[in-house]
Design a protein around this motif. Structure first.
Motif, PDB file in Angstrom:
ATOM      1  N   VAL A 164      -2.165  78.175 -36.084  1.00  0.00           N
ATOM      2  CA  VAL A 164      -2.829  77.189 -35.214  1.00  0.00           C
ATOM      3  C   VAL A 164      -4.262  77.636 -34.949  1.00  0.00           C
ATOM      4  O   VAL A 164      -4.513  78.808 -34.666  1.00  0.00           O
ATOM      5  CB  VAL A 164      -2.091  77.037 -33.864  1.00  0.00           C
ATOM      6  N   ILE A 165      -5.192  76.699 -35.058  1.00  0.00           N
ATOM      7  CA  ILE A 165      -6.583  76.948 -34.660  1.00  0.00           C
ATOM      8  C   ILE A 165      -6.866  76.124 -33.416  1.00  0.00           C
ATOM      9  O   ILE A 165      -6.651  74.905 -33.397  1.00  0.00           O
ATOM     10  CB  ILE A 165      -7.576  76.584 -35.786  1.00  0.00           C
ATOM     11  N   LEU A 166      -7.333  76.793 -32.375  1.00  0.00           N
ATOM     12  CA  LEU A 166      -7.723  76.121 -31.140  1.00  0.00           C
ATOM     13  C   LEU A 166      -9.237  75.998 -31.091  1.00  0.00           C
ATOM     14  O   LEU A 166      -9.943  77.003 -31.111  1.00  0.00           O
ATOM     15  CB  LEU A 166      -7.228  76.915 -29.913  1.00  0.00           C
ATOM     16  N   VAL A 167      -9.709  74.764 -31.052  1.00  0.00           N
ATOM     17  CA  VAL A 167     -11.129  74.537 -30.765  1.00  0.00           C
ATOM     18  C   VAL A 167     -11.215  74.537 -29.249  1.00  0.00           C
ATOM     19  O   VAL A 167     -11.034  73.504 -28.590  1.00  0.00           O
ATOM     20  CB  VAL A 167     -11.624  73.214 -31.374  1.00  0.00           C
ATOM     21  N   GLY A 168     -11.415  75.720 -28.704  1.00  0.00           N
ATOM     22  CA  GLY A 168     -11.319  75.904 -27.263  1.00  0.00           C
ATOM     23  C   GLY A 168     -12.595  75.547 -26.528  1.00  0.00           C
ATOM     24  O   GLY A 168     -13.698  75.654 -27.078  1.00  0.00           O
ATOM     25  N   ASP A 169     -12.443  75.165 -25.254  1.00  0.00           N
ATOM     26  CA  ASP A 169     -13.637  74.950 -24.442  1.00  0.00           C
ATOM     27  C   ASP A 169     -14.312  76.282 -24.117  1.00  0.00           C
ATOM     28  O   ASP A 169     -15.382  76.315 -23.508  1.00  0.00           O
ATOM     29  CB  ASP A 169     -13.331  74.141 -23.173  1.00  0.00           C
ATOM     30  N   SER A 170     -13.693  77.392 -24.580  1.00  0.00           N
ATOM     31  CA  SER A 170     -14.346  78.706 -24.519  1.00  0.00           C
ATOM     32  C   SER A 170     -15.611  78.723 -25.373  1.00  0.00           C
ATOM     33  O   SER A 170     -16.424  79.648 -25.276  1.00  0.00           O
ATOM     34  CB  SER A 170     -13.391  79.807 -24.991  1.00  0.00           C
TER      35      SER A 170
END
Length: 273
Positions: free
Chosen positions: A47-53
């Motif tokens: 899984v790749i998270l395009v995070g708000d980080s």
């Protein structure tokens, strides 16, 4: 023999569920651009998270709050273009879903249509029920996020471990079960006691992904810039640094500057005739 793109088996929410049932751990990392997403995906991440980080590591903000929906869609679009295998989950940023389920649905649909994302992630439990159920009713997969929820940092006032007190722990378990009942396909648990995370992973049927939540969950997620040692200032207890790219990149740039100053770059072989 090279593998054709059509032969690559894409990760789906259903496969993540099967992984939990089998006891196979789920690997998850953030990515915010085409180049990094391509490397992470080809390495075999689930899984790749395009995070708000991205607000912190890409834009230099102190919190995740300033990043906008348009900016998240920009990052997500870049990531999706590079990915052949991983499930791409995108954070709906602060102010794009809280307290207004119609706006939440619009935000989720924009992320799915404009970026081509596979799922969205939202922070909160019972208080975001209307938004979660409305987004799910439109066929958009939702990943939950409980524990330390960075979008609520000014409410908490600190990034310390959450749910150490019994009342907050009980609410977290209740919220996890509620998110499951709403139809979320997975939940991220951030910075909570390992014993509590273990209990949640056992009591809900959907995959639980931890960050600072101990080993007894169904998978782990880290910010890619942290685990690669690009960001040197952030070293929480839960972070394992797998490389020191800060030193590697700094060294390469130093050598480049030296060679340019000494007229050693470009040399004859690096010049056209």
């Amino acid at each position: 023999m090279s593998i054709h793109k059509s032969e690559i088996k894409k990760i789906t929410t259903h496969q993540l569920q099967e992984m939990k049932v089998r006891g196979e751990k789920i690997s998850m990392l953030t990515a915010y651009d085409y180049s990094m997403a391509g490397i992470v995906d080809k390495a075999g991440i689930d899984v790749i998270l395009v995070g708000d980080s991205a607000s912190n590591v890409m834009a230099g903000h102190e919190t995740t709050l300033p990043i906008t929906l348009d900016q998240m869609i920009y990052h997500a679009t870049s990531v999706v273009k590079a990915v052949d295998r991983a499930l791409v989950v995108v954070d709906i940023p602060f102010g794009s879903y809280q307290g207004n389920s119609s706006e939440a649905l619009r935000s989720a649909i924009r992320i799915m249509k404009e970026a081509g994302a596979h799922a969205i992630k939202m922070e909160g439990g019972e208080e975001i029920k209307d938004s979660v159920t409305r987004i799910l009713s439109a066929g958009v997969p939702v990943m939950g996020h409980l524990g330390l929820t960075p979008q609520s940092i000014f409410k908490f006032g600190t990034y310390t471990v959450r749910a150490k007190e019994e009342a907050e722990a009980e609410k977290l378990i209740k919220d996890a079960k509620l998110l499951e009942s709403y139809g979320c396909f997975s939940i991220v648990l951030e910075k909570i006691p390992a014993s509590l995370a273990r209990k949640v992973a056992k009591e809900v049927a959907i995959p639980i992904i931890g960050i600072g939540a101990g080993p007894d969950v169904d998978g782990q997620v880290l910010v890619v810039h942290d685990m690669l040692g690009i960001t040197h200032e952030f070293k929480p207890r839960f972070l394992r640094q797998y490389a020191d790219l800060n030193a590697v990149i700094s060294g390469a740039v130093t050598n480049y500057i030296r060679d340019v100053k000494a007229s050693d770059f470009p040399n004859e072989k690096e010049s056209y005739k």
